[in-house]
Design an enzyme around this catalytic site. Structure first.
Site: not given
Ligand code: SAH
Length: 219
Positions: A67
């Site tokens: 993000s």
């Molecule tokens: N705060 C992180 C956001 C990454 S994007 C950053 O800034 O890097 C969101 C993440 O959620 C992705 O890596 C995706 O793989 C993960 N995600 C999606 N569904 C999920 C679930 N059910 N359990 C764990 N992670 C999940």
């Protein structure tokens, strides 16, 4: 431990990012301080690393994105952490927000469903020497019951509705931040638990990658 990392690198760029966030109205000094100290570029793939201190979302591989810093800052400011909390983070992704949380809370529990991303995040965080973070590879829509209750639950991916496990695993007075909506557009929601009631605040329109799991989108 800190010797593995050169904190002077990108220091000026990081300082300018903090000034940009302050100009946008971010006031929480502990959040600004954490952003000033955590080397965001280490969490960004080398191909786009030169853009690490722009206020933009960037690709981190496996179709996921980190993000933009102003979103992380807003998220963290809304939680008003005091340093004593146990926090559950869903969607470790790059691990950048995990690192910020490790400075702002007592203990961080972070779940990611994509092994490649989790391994990378873990590696960078290990170099930084943070020792109050536990990681799990798995489906974050189930929460992490073994370590509940949590004072805050941050969901970094968007769901159609709030997975009930989060409510069950939330401490009294605890907060859940989660983007809710359809697959393309969502509204960031802040829920606060008062006894059996869950107070809801709509914060802002947002766009997140989908939360994929048993109690959310299926793919
Ligand atoms: N705060 C992180 C956001 C990454 S994007 C950053 O800034 O890097 C969101 C993440 O959620 C992705 O890596 C995706 O793989 C993960 N995600 C999606 N569904 C999920 C679930 N059910 N359990 C764990 N992670 C999940």
């Amino acid at each position: 431990m800190a010797g593995a990392i050169d904190l002077q690198e990108y220091r000026g760029a990081r300082r300018r990012l903090v000034e940009t966030l302050q100009a946008q109205g971010l006031r929480d000094l502990s959040v600004l301080h954490a952003i000033d100290e955590i080397p965001r570029h280490l969490f960004i793939p080398t191909g786009v690393r030169h853009r690490a201190y722009e206020d933009s979302a960037l690709p981190i591989g496996s179709g996921q994105t980190i993000s933009q810093p102003s979103i992380h800052a807003r998220y963290l400011e809304l939680l008003s952490l005091t340093g004593k909390e146990r926090v559950l983070e869903i969607g470790t992704g790059s691990g950048y927000q995990t690192a910020l949380l490790s400075r702002l809370a007592a203990q961080v529990f972070s779940i990611e469903r994509i092994a490649g991303l989790l391994d990378k995040a873990r590696e960078v965080i290990q170099q930084m020497g943070a020792n109050n973070i536990s990681f799990m590879l798995g489906d974050g829509t189930l929460g992490w019951p073994q370590f509940a209750p949590f004072d805050a639950i941050l969901v970094g991916a968007a769901a159609p509705e709030i997975p009930m496990a989060y409510v069950a695993q939330l401490a009294e007075g605890g907060r859940i931040l989660i983007p809710l909506g359809d697959r393309d557009e969502q509204v960031l929601h802040l829920f606060t638990r008062h006894g059996d009631e869950l107070a809801r605040q709509d914060i802002a329109p947002v766009r997140f990658v989908p939360l994929v799991g048993k109690h959310s989108w299926k793919s």
